[in-house]
Design an enzyme around this catalytic site. Structure first.
Site, short mmCIF file in Angstrom:
data_model
loop_
_atom_site.label_atom_id
_atom_site.label_comp_id
_atom_site.label_asym_id
_atom_site.label_seq_id
_atom_site.Cartn_x
_atom_site.Cartn_y
_atom_site.Cartn_z
N CYS A 34 3.99 54.44 13.43
CA CYS A 34 2.55 54.34 13.67
C CYS A 34 2.20 54.71 15.11
CB CYS A 34 2.06 52.93 13.34
SG CYS A 34 2.98 51.63 14.18
N HIS B 243 1.80 46.88 15.14
CA HIS B 243 1.28 48.10 14.52
C HIS B 243 0.32 48.79 15.48
CE1 HIS B 243 -0.14 50.86 11.50
NE2 HIS B 243 -1.38 50.44 11.65
#
Length: 1351
Positions: free
Chosen positions: A177, A479
């Site tokens: 990510c 994330h």
């Protein structure tokens, strides 16, 4: 399902019902992550057309009909399924929907485009809050503050709709990510994207796979032109030289940015883009030190690609409120005074000085890193600071620039520039603050021209925010996603991996971090973990601000690349279409020669005919050289039940899609490529038939034949079924008995002639046993019949391979000697005494076994003839008693004794007549000294039993394999006063004892089958071990199994041990004799080792020597046997001869002690009068320390406490050896006094500390002085923080007046090496070393063996 077969599976009640059957449809919307776990249920009439189904689904989910597909689901990913026709008028029943069952469907994108949402009139504007989304996608059932990211008015199916944003997402490979966020930011930067497009790749100079700029070009083209919702980044990461493991490593996005820019600069050398990164992202600052006495200033010019801003000042609990505040702190100078004074070159002395940074030049694209990751020196862990820090949409950097002369401010070199100036020069430099260039270099490509200072506008240093890279999570992981403003429409978007959505300025403010309360020391702990981590601003300069290139403005090579990528995407789409129309089904084939079932996967287009599919399967199974193709056919097959469902006669030209019921992701059946010999004819398999495997049973031969297959119908009666079988196996139906095995060992005799097979429990695939003989066995109750017992034996017998121990020819004689040593042997001397041969020597084991077997046979027959009932005589008619076959026979004589069996039974003991024997310690020791087989072979109280005993109990038929005979009685009465129970259902006492205290039977005895024969191991391996192949009923207990093995091992069962061998060749001893062999399975291996087995109340104990001052303080000595009720002194007496013989230790009983062992830590000292199981808890595989004493035992009472003390000498940097200190109480004062006595240190100068970790509590001499908790403020040892309540604790002590040795750097390094080596040898770690994070690297040659780029 195959069309036409479904009606047979529908219950009769539905078919005959007056109302129309209904179809239950369960639809899963897979077009977005929010709805993937939701289900839509429709219960429709079976005549409903497909067209109406699509309309109902569209109304339910709010989509426009025709913009989505429905494919078969069946709980499996439906990406490759062929969609249903949304315009078809075909009924659900005709479309292979099944009434009365759950029909699973997946709602998917149509032609790669997401479904269009049926919007309400009131919410059609772009600024509507209904479709806003930011942050990590909320997961079903997740716990967290998702309200931080998702708008409260969020509605169904409005999430991440590609058709609304027009942007393409990036697939997260696993933990990439951070890479996706950076790539989307670079893609949305017009200046970077346009410059990348202008670069042209020369394929002749470089491999496209390893070219990072080329793969970025391809990725950007796909992001701009692809019709997919998201595209892969694997080609880009492959150009980095990464393998698949890198996808599972999460890194810092700022670190990636620097490493990627480094790699691009290396790749772009000698090209127009060589200085692109510097032109866009590089700024300059001055690092200066100015003397406060004379004004002399030393300085150095540095370049930067990003500005790191701290969240909190060092040592402060208060965070900066804004980015502006952090920037001011960044350039705030510090005063160097006191010990930190600066040596002035002009004053030639140390002076007070001012040290700081000045910005000289801001880049066109300004990158700010918010340093949210910090290190907590209290917990010694990385932490994340979630404090609130605001950042403006427009940032004025003019207040942070320093005014220097043109030469300094516009130094174009990226290297460090050093120099100095004086205060008079400085004043001239700062004379004209107004109207000058504040450091922003707006030069051309050459970097030499400059916009005149007086003409610059005030807003020349106004920056606008366009990218916020957000981190959600903690310092341990999380994330990344990016919030990016498009310069095309000034709209903000959230780029969250493959999901792209429209967001607002309010959503950007949510990434400031922190909580709504006031900021304080603990505010970060309770704040939202989702906050901005990197900010990218662009200078507002109309002359330089670029727009994205239009398609017609693309360079020619980019136009060609766009065309190639479109063609590839179209090709992928066509391939997906082919995949969607390809039936993938398991294919099996029993090889006609090898008779091995082969498995493969048949992939055939739905339009291919059955004939073409047979040809494909024929080639796939490599049968060209084995059998003609016309001898093969495909049939419907159920591999789980081994059931042939149907054949396809006359359907050779039928498409496979029609035969298989359409293209599905998974099928409820398989295909079998069936073969035949040229002289055979294929049998027709009709739907509705069941397959029956028929085993023919021969009661006289006691055999069960291999199965033959017949096919029947569930509505056939038992009588009709018997006639069918009679024709197949040529046995008379009148006397036929059929037994159905419904599940494992569940036998059912079919006795009602008019009952149907379905009523009897037949299913798709069935197993029956058939017997048709003239005996009267069928008149008996089934569970008492010979047939039932033979089948029961067949089901429960397993095959084991037993490895026998190496023996000398006299091993059996030694066993006999053990029996005689046990006391009065009765008729043992007649049966099992040593036999002299012709030469006066001992007979071989084989000869003795032959004699004992003959006596066993005659004695068994005699006792059976004297039985009280007729059952035993009837049993003897069907039994064939033969000699025991010994595994020790030579190979050349094995043929003459073929199929010999050890035919044994196990008797029930008589509790009233059982008398236990007691043995003195001297007897035990004498027996031990006579054994040369194993040091722990001891005489047993059961040594008067013989191998050749028998019983007059009823002999029912035993259990076994095909053609195995019945077992006979196991033992005779050794003498009338003694009986034994060997195979009893003894209750598990929780110990590893092999006999109970009284030997009484607690359950009814079952007679178990046992047959053993020699087994030739692989001679090529060179092994000469002796193996037995044993067929045995797995319900037999381990005790009985060991007794059956006695004649093959050559010693009593109490004198050998059984080890089970597992797949990894690990061996574990089986010790619970009351447990059965039910956990064993066919072809398991067992190893037999000679050695003393345990009796009730006995435990095997591992004895280790404690060597407190050795490098390895724990040394294994031997295995011993301790018994319940034995005193410690008695166990020491038994250990003395074993220690002398096995370990060469000559010890007197008062010069060693036993003590508790916990892992490697010494514990409680056992006193001689302690009794096992009463004063000392003992268990299986117990371990104990043996400690040799220097003098007499000081421990006399349990109230005493023995600790191990060790003196630390700081002036010498060394530790003295351990000395034991015995305390009368837990008083700290007494400990100090004892330490004073042994060391001579004055009482008031003694300091002590408790050792940490596993004994010997090793610690580096470089750390011990400050790392231990010296001189704790306690009065007793059994309280916190010491908690010394048991013997064996380690105490370090020192003289507090002794000074620590001062070491030079060289001495310290040398000592550190020695200590590191010493502690590693003892298995103790030197320092705490957390798991290292893998470094982020990009390999310019595509291979990880070179590292040309460094962060």
């Amino acid at each position: 399902m195959v069309p036409g077969e479904e009606n047979q599976l529908v219950p009769k009640e539905v078919e005959n019902a007056a109302e129309e059957p209904r179809v239950l449809c369960i639809i899963q919307d897979t077009t977005n992550s929010k709805t993937v776990n939701e289900r839509i249920t429709l219960n429709l009439p079976a005549s409903t057309p497909l067209r109406k189904l699509f309309e109902d689904v569209a109304n339910k989910v709010g989509y426009i009909n025709g913009t989505f597909d429905l494919v078969w689901g069946n709980g499996i990913n439906s990406a490759d399924m062929a969609p249903l026709d949304h315009t078809s008028d075909k009924s659900l029943l005709d479309a292979n929907f099944e009434p009365g069952k759950k029909n699973f469907l997946h709602l998917t994108d149509k032609d790669g485009e997401q479904p269009q949402i049926l919007l309400e009139d009131s919410s059609a504007g772009d600024d509507s809050v209904h479709d806003k989304f930011i942050g990590p996608l909320p997961r079903e059932g997740s716990v967290g503050s998702t309200s931080d990211y998702v708008s409260q008015s969020y509605s169904y199916s409005s999430i991440l709709n590609k058709s609304e944003t027009g942007y393409v997402g990036l697939v997260n490979q696993a933990m990439t990510c951070y890479l996706n966020s950076l790539l989307q930011t670079l893609f949305m930067t017009p200046e970077f994207r346009n410059a990348l497009y202008k670069w042209e790749f020369e394929e002749s100079e470089e491999d496209p796979v390893t070219s990072i700029p080329y793969q970025l070009q391809r990725l950007f083209v796909l992001l701009q032109t692809s019709k997919k919702r998201a595209i892969e980044t694997t080609d880009v990461t492959r150009s980095f030289g990464w393998d698949s493991s890198e996808a599972w490593q999460q890194h810092d996005v700022q670190e990636l940015c620097r490493v990627m820019f480094d790699a691009l600069e290396q790749k772009w050398k000698q090209t127009e883009q060589a200085d692109l990164i510097n032109e866009l992202y590089q700024g300059k600052l001055k690092d200066y030190v100015r003397c406060l006495e004379c004004g002399y200033e030393g300085w150095r010019i540095d370049t930067y690609l990003d500005i790191p801003l701290v969240i909190r000042p060092y040592g402060s609990s208060q965070a900066f409120a804004s980015v502006e505040e952090a920037l001011h702190a960044f350039i705030q100078p510090e005063i160097l005074d006191g010990p930190n004074q600066y040596f002035c070159e002009r004053c030639k002395k140390k002076c007070d000085a001012r040290k700081g940074l000045r910005f000289l030049h801001f880049p066109y694209l300004l990158t700010l890193q918010l340093k949210r990751f910090d290190f907590d020196y209290t917990t010694m862990h990385r932490i994340k600071l979630n404090d609130r820090m605001t950042f403006p949409e427009e940032l004025d950097m003019s207040t942070f620039i320093d005014v220097e002369d043109e030469t300094e401010s516009c130094t174009d070199s990226g290297a460090e520039n050093e120099g100095s100036c004086h205060s008079d020069q400085m004043s001239n430099d700062f004379s004209n603050d107004d109207g000058v260039d504040e450091g922003i270099c707006l030069e051309s490509n050459s970097g030499t021209e400059k916009i005149p200072k007086p003409g610059l506008e005030k807003n020349s240093l106004i920056y606008e925010l366009f990218s916020v890279m957000v981190h959600s999570g903690s310092a341990a992981g999380g994330h990344y996603y990016a919030c990016i403003k498009s310069f095309s429409d000034e709209q903000w978007y959230s780029f969250n991996d493959q999901h792209v959505s429209r967001i607002t300025q309010e959503d950007i403010k949510k990434t400031h971090g922190g909580s709504s309360g006031s900021r304080g020391y603990y505010s970060s702990a309770f704040a939202s973990s989702t906050n901005a981590y990197m900010l990218i601003y662009r200078l507002k300069d109309p002359a330089r601000n670029a727009k994205f290139l239009e398609v017609d403005e693309y360079p020619e090579h980019i136009k060609n690349l766009v065309q190639r990528e479109r063609e590839l995407e179209e090709q992928e789409k066509r391939q997906r279409e082919i995949e969607r129309n390809t039936c993938k089904i398991k294919l099996f084939c029993l090889h006609p020669v090898k008779q091995v079932m082969m498995e493969n996967k048949l992939e055939v287009h739905k339009d291919k005919t059955l004939k073409e599919a047979v040809e494909m399967a024929y080639k796939m199974m490599d049968l060209e050289e084995v059998i003609p193709m016309d001898c093969c056919r495909l049939v419907k097959y159920d591999e789980f039940h081994d059931y042939l469902e149907r054949s396809y006669e006359g359907e050779e030209d039928t498409p496979m899609g029609l035969l298989l019921g359409g293209v599905k992701s998974t099928y409820m059946f398989d295909l079998l490529l069936e073969t035949r010999r040229p002289d055979q004819v294929f049998q027709s398999y009709k739907p509705g038939e069941v397959m029956v495997k028929v085993h023919v049973v021969d009661l006289k031969a006691e055999s069960v034949a291999a199965p033959i297959t017949v096919r029947a119908y569930l509505n056939q009666t038992v009588t009709e079924f018997k006639q069918l079988i009679s024709k197949a196996i040529y046995l008379p139906a009148e006397t036929m008995r059929i037994v159905l095995e419904r599940c494992y060992n569940d036998l059912r005799l079919l006795t009602v002639p008019s009952k149907t097979l379905k009523a009897e429990g037949f299913f798709r695939s069935n197993k029956v046993f058939v017997e048709s003989s003239e005996t009267l066995d069928y008149q008996m109750a089934f569970t008492d019949s010979h047939l039932w017992k033979l089948l029961d034996r067949h089901a429960n017998t397993i095959r084991l391979f037993v490895l026998l121990p190496e023996q000398s020819p006299g091993s059996y004689s030694k066993r006999t000697a053990y029996q005689k040593a046990g006391g009065d042997s009765g008729n043992v001397d007649d049966d099992c005494e040593r036999v002299k041969g012709p030469a006066g020597g001992l007979k071989s084991v084989e000869a003795i076994l032959e004699e004992s077997t003959e006596k066993l046979k005659s004695l068994s027959l005699q006792q059976q003839q004297e039985g009280d009932n007729g059952d035993s005589s009837k049993s003897t008619e069907t039994s064939d008693f033969e000699n025991i076959e010994s595994p020790l026979n030579e190979r050349d004589s094995s043929a003459s004794v073929d199929n010999r069996e050890l035919e044994q039974h196990i008797q029930t003991s008589d509790p009233e007549n059982f008398q236990s024997e007691e043995r003195s310690d001297s007897d035990v020791n004498n027996d031990r000294s006579t054994s040369s087989v194993d040091s722990d072979i001891l005489s047993s109280s059961h040594s008067s039993d013989t191998l050749c005993n028998a019983d007059n109990a009823q002999i029912p038929l035993a259990n076994g394999l095909d053609s195995h005979s019945i077992t006979s009685s196991r033992r005779t009465k050794a003498n009338e006063g003694k009986k034994e129970t060997w195979d009893t259902a003894e209750e598990d006492s929780g110990t590893d004892s092999e006999y109970d205290e009284s030997g009484k039977s607690r359950g009814e005895i079952q007679y178990m089958y046992f047959k053993a024969e020699p087994y030739a191991a692989d001679e090529s391996s060179g092994e000469r071990h002796k193996w037995l192949m044993v067929h045995v009923d797995k319900r037999i207990t381990l005790a009985a199994f060991k007794q059956h093995l006695e004649p093959f091992v050559g010693v009593l069962s109490s004198h050998f041990k059984v080890f089970r061998v597992y797949a990894s060749n690990q061996e574990f001893e089986s010790v619970r004799l009351n447990e059965t062999l039910s956990s064993f399975s066919d072809d398991n291996k067992i190893t037999i080792r000679l050695g003393r087995a345990l009796k009730k109340g006995e435990y095997r104990v591992k004895v280790y020597q404690l060597l407190v001052n050795e490098q390895e303080p724990c040394k294994f000595l031997l295995d011993a046997v301790f018994a319940k009720g034995m005193t410690v002194r008695q166990s020491k007496e038994e250990l003395i001869p074993q220690l002398r013989e096995q370990c060469g230790l000559e010890l007197s009983i008062d010069r060693f002690r036993l003590r508790k062992k916990t892992w490697k830590n010494p514990g409680t000292v056992f006193l001689d009068y302690h009794i096992y199981e009463e004063d000392i808890n003992i268990s299986s595989n117990w371990e104990v320390f043996l400690e040799v004493l220097d003098g007499a035992e000081k421990m006399k009472s349990m109230s005493q406490l023995a600790v191990l003390s060790r003196r630390w000498r700081p002036s010498e940097m060394k530790l003295d050896p351990f000395q034991e200190v015995v305390l009368e109480s837990s008083s700290v004062d007494e400990l100090r006094e004892k330490l004073c006595e042994i060391s001579g240190i004055p009482l008031e100068d003694i300091e002590f500390a408790k050792g940490r970790g596993t004994f010997p509590c090793d610690i580096s001499v470089l750390d011990i002085h400050q790392d231990l908790d010296w001189n704790p403020k306690v009065s007793t040892l059994n309280v916190w923080p010491l908690y010394i309540c048991d013997d064996g604790a380690v105490i370090f002590y020192r003289d507090k007046t002794e000074e620590l040795m001062e070491l030079t750097e060289e001495q310290r390094n040398e000592l550190m090496k020695k200590e590191s080596s010493r502690l590693q040898k003892t298995g103790h770690r030197v320092t705490y070393s957390p798991r290292k994070e893998k470094a982020l690297k990009i390999y310019l040659d595509g291979a990880p063996n070179k590292d040309l780029t460094q962060d």
